[in-house]
Design a protein around this motif. Structure first.
Motif, mmCIF file in Angstrom:
data_model
loop_
_atom_site.group_PDB
_atom_site.id
_atom_site.type_symbol
_atom_site.label_atom_id
_atom_site.label_comp_id
_atom_site.label_asym_id
_atom_site.label_seq_id
_atom_site.Cartn_x
_atom_site.Cartn_y
_atom_site.Cartn_z
ATOM 1 N N MET A 133 0.840 -1.199 0.000
ATOM 2 C CA MET A 133 0.000 0.000 0.000
ATOM 3 C C MET A 133 0.875 1.249 0.000
ATOM 4 O O MET A 133 0.645 2.191 -0.772
ATOM 5 N N LEU A 134 1.899 1.280 0.865
ATOM 6 C CA LEU A 134 2.770 2.441 0.959
ATOM 7 C C LEU A 134 3.535 2.685 -0.331
ATOM 8 O O LEU A 134 3.734 3.824 -0.750
ATOM 9 N N THR A 135 3.950 1.602 -0.976
ATOM 10 C CA THR A 135 4.791 1.727 -2.168
ATOM 11 C C THR A 135 3.984 1.961 -3.439
ATOM 12 O O THR A 135 4.330 2.819 -4.259
ATOM 13 N N ASP A 136 2.891 1.211 -3.612
ATOM 14 C CA ASP A 136 2.173 1.227 -4.885
ATOM 15 C C ASP A 136 0.962 2.150 -4.918
ATOM 16 O O ASP A 136 0.585 2.633 -5.989
ATOM 17 N N GLU A 137 0.324 2.389 -3.778
ATOM 18 C CA GLU A 137 -0.927 3.139 -3.774
ATOM 19 C C GLU A 137 -0.789 4.565 -3.249
ATOM 20 O O GLU A 137 -1.381 5.503 -3.812
ATOM 21 N N VAL A 138 -0.032 4.733 -2.184
ATOM 22 C CA VAL A 138 0.053 6.055 -1.554
ATOM 23 C C VAL A 138 0.604 7.133 -2.490
ATOM 24 O O VAL A 138 0.081 8.261 -2.503
ATOM 25 N N PRO A 139 1.638 6.873 -3.301
ATOM 26 C CA PRO A 139 2.109 7.943 -4.203
ATOM 27 C C PRO A 139 1.008 8.489 -5.105
ATOM 28 O O PRO A 139 0.946 9.708 -5.338
ATOM 29 N N GLY A 140 0.132 7.632 -5.602
ATOM 30 C CA GLY A 140 -0.976 8.102 -6.430
ATOM 31 C C GLY A 140 -1.978 8.912 -5.631
ATOM 32 O O GLY A 140 -2.512 9.919 -6.130
ATOM 33 N N TRP A 141 -2.244 8.504 -4.397
ATOM 34 C CA TRP A 141 -3.163 9.268 -3.544
ATOM 35 C C TRP A 141 -2.601 10.661 -3.277
ATOM 36 O O TRP A 141 -3.343 11.651 -3.245
ATOM 37 N N LEU A 142 -1.291 10.742 -3.090
ATOM 38 C CA LEU A 142 -0.676 12.041 -2.835
ATOM 39 C C LEU A 142 -0.672 12.911 -4.098
ATOM 40 O O LEU A 142 -0.954 14.111 -4.032
ATOM 41 N N ALA A 143 -0.374 12.303 -5.229
ATOM 42 C CA ALA A 143 -0.341 13.065 -6.485
ATOM 43 C C ALA A 143 -1.706 13.671 -6.789
ATOM 44 O O ALA A 143 -1.795 14.785 -7.318
ATOM 45 N N ALA A 144 -2.776 12.940 -6.457
ATOM 46 C CA ALA A 144 -4.121 13.454 -6.693
ATOM 47 C C ALA A 144 -4.421 14.676 -5.844
ATOM 48 O O ALA A 144 -5.386 15.403 -6.116
ATOM 49 N N ARG A 145 -3.591 14.922 -4.841
ATOM 50 C CA ARG A 145 -3.756 16.091 -3.975
ATOM 51 C C ARG A 145 -2.604 17.077 -4.149
ATOM 52 O O ARG A 145 -2.360 17.931 -3.304
ATOM 53 N N ASP A 146 -1.884 16.908 -5.248
ATOM 54 C CA ASP A 146 -0.787 17.800 -5.622
ATOM 55 C C ASP A 146 0.333 17.804 -4.587
ATOM 56 O O ASP A 146 0.945 18.844 -4.312
ATOM 57 N N LEU A 147 0.606 16.635 -4.013
ATOM 58 C CA LEU A 147 1.735 16.465 -3.106
ATOM 59 C C LEU A 147 2.763 15.545 -3.760
ATOM 60 O O LEU A 147 2.429 14.716 -4.608
ATOM 61 N N ARG A 148 3.996 15.680 -3.347
ATOM 62 C CA ARG A 148 5.062 14.853 -3.913
ATOM 63 C C ARG A 148 4.996 13.419 -3.367
ATOM 64 O O ARG A 148 4.382 13.165 -2.330
ATOM 65 N N PRO A 149 5.686 12.485 -4.020
ATOM 66 C CA PRO A 149 5.774 11.121 -3.476
ATOM 67 C C PRO A 149 6.529 11.153 -2.141
ATOM 68 O O PRO A 149 7.298 12.082 -1.870
ATOM 69 N N PRO A 150 6.344 10.153 -1.286
ATOM 70 C CA PRO A 150 7.036 10.149 0.012
ATOM 71 C C PRO A 150 8.550 10.168 -0.163
ATOM 72 O O PRO A 150 9.102 9.404 -0.958
ATOM 73 N N SER A 151 9.201 11.045 0.583
ATOM 74 C CA SER A 151 10.661 11.084 0.569
ATOM 75 C C SER A 151 11.232 10.918 1.974
ATOM 76 O O SER A 151 12.436 11.056 2.186
ATOM 77 N N ALA A 152 10.363 10.614 2.937
ATOM 78 C CA ALA A 152 10.788 10.365 4.314
ATOM 79 C C ALA A 152 9.737 9.488 4.977
ATOM 80 O O ALA A 152 8.601 9.379 4.507
ATOM 81 N N VAL A 153 10.125 8.860 6.098
ATOM 82 C CA VAL A 153 9.176 8.027 6.838
ATOM 83 C C VAL A 153 9.498 8.130 8.319
ATOM 84 O O VAL A 153 10.657 8.214 8.718
ATOM 85 N N PHE A 154 8.446 8.151 9.120
ATOM 86 C CA PHE A 154 8.565 8.224 10.574
ATOM 87 C C PHE A 154 7.590 7.230 11.181
ATOM 88 O O PHE A 154 6.447 7.113 10.731
ATOM 89 N N GLY A 155 8.042 6.495 12.201
ATOM 90 C CA GLY A 155 7.153 5.523 12.827
ATOM 91 C C GLY A 155 7.339 5.447 14.324
ATOM 92 O O GLY A 155 8.448 5.637 14.846
ATOM 93 N N ILE A 156 6.239 5.180 15.016
ATOM 94 C CA ILE A 156 6.237 5.008 16.466
ATOM 95 C C ILE A 156 5.986 3.546 16.795
ATOM 96 O O ILE A 156 5.037 2.934 16.281
ATOM 97 N N SER A 157 6.829 2.955 17.649
ATOM 98 C CA SER A 157 6.645 1.589 18.130
ATOM 99 C C SER A 157 6.538 0.608 16.954
ATOM 100 O O SER A 157 7.496 0.452 16.183
ATOM 101 N N MET A 158 5.405 -0.053 16.778
ATOM 102 C CA MET A 158 5.188 -0.928 15.628
ATOM 103 C C MET A 158 5.451 -0.181 14.333
ATOM 104 O O MET A 158 5.980 -0.731 13.359
#
Length: 273
Positions: A133-158
């Motif tokens: 989902m993060l690799t194949d779907e999220v970039p398209g969801w972001l592009a539809a909102r005029d945002l760039r593809p993910p270039s960083a990631v942050f996570g808590i615990s799990m």
């Protein structure tokens, strides 16, 4: 010679014929609406939308957080991965929107967070694949909102486990940050969580078994000194020598995460431009 009566009758017939003849073209209508040339940019600092993820086989929340007062169009994006038992909206209750706005107003280059709903340590279990989902779907969801593809990631615990797993597959990320990363030093330890399909599934995913695939210069690690994952996170730091590592008083809870979030936001923002 036509009589006056015949002339009038002929004129009337001609008029009727003219009225009943078909029009030369289609009736006028509203002009066609042109296709948008650019995706729709976000208008609010925080938006929550329900998206269907084919990779996960379910609907998920997409929570987008941008700095208040800054145009969202074209901003770089950092993924935000929540911990076990939490959800994407958890970052709202942790105060991330206000912290992001405060950081940008203090001089941190503006960027956006995209938080998603995940599960089982953000790894593929059965037909549910959060990483896809993060690799194949999220970039398209972001592009539809005029945002760039993910270039960083942050996570808590799990989410820290998931962020490191994502970083292994995307070595070009500019920033990778974890808070209280839930890492496992052995299979019995991991098996006790009742999450991984089997030992092979865990070994393929466990960040501590693939530290050579992590880039030290883009990595930041935070963990509380009373956190049950402290030992595992110290192993991560020893193996990778990240750009930033912070072990400070705190437990595995919201209070600790709220305390380190300002530093994490700054760490990410300084590496994205």
């Amino acid at each position: 010679m036509l009589s006056r009566r015949g002339l009038l009758a002929g004129s009337a017939l001609a008029l009727l014929a003219g009225c009943s003849s078909p029009p030369a073209g289609p009736p006028p209508g509203p002009p066609a609406v042109p296709e948008p040339t650019h995706p729709a940019a976000l208008r609010d600092p925080v938006t929550v939308q329900r998206m269907h993820s084919a990779a996960r086989g379910t609907d998920v929340d997409l929570v987008l957080i941008t700095p208040e007062g800054v145009p969202a169009s074209g901003l770089p994006v950092c993924l935000a991965l929540h911990g076990r038992g939490a959800q994407a909206r958890t970052f709202l209750s942790l105060g991330l929107p206000a912290l992001l706005t405060a950081a940008v107003r203090a001089g941190t280059p503006p960027f956006a967070f995209a938080a998603l709903d995940g599960d089982h340590y953000w790894v593929n279990v059965g037909s549910d694949d959060p990483q896809r989902m993060l690799t194949d779907e999220v970039p398209g969801w972001l592009a539809a909102r005029d945002l760039r593809p993910p270039s960083a990631v942050f996570g808590i615990s799990m989410g820290g486990f998931g962020a490191l797993r994502f970083a292994r597959a995307h070595p070009d990320l500019k920033a990778v940050a974890t808070a209280s990363a839930a890492l496992f030093v052995s299979w019995p330890d991991a098996r006790s969580r009742k999450v991984f399909a089997d030992e092979a599934n865990w070994r393929d995913s466990e960040p501590l078994l693939h530290t050579a695939e992590l880039r030290p210069g883009s990595l930041g690690v935070w963990c509380g000194e009373s956190d049950p994952f402290l030992g595992a996170d110290r192993r991560l730091v020893k193996a990778v020598s990240p750009a930033v590592s912070r072990f400070s008083p705190g437990a595995h809870d919201d209070e600790y995460w709220r305390g380190v979030l300002p530093e994490i936001v700054k760490f990410v923002g300084e590496r994205l431009p």
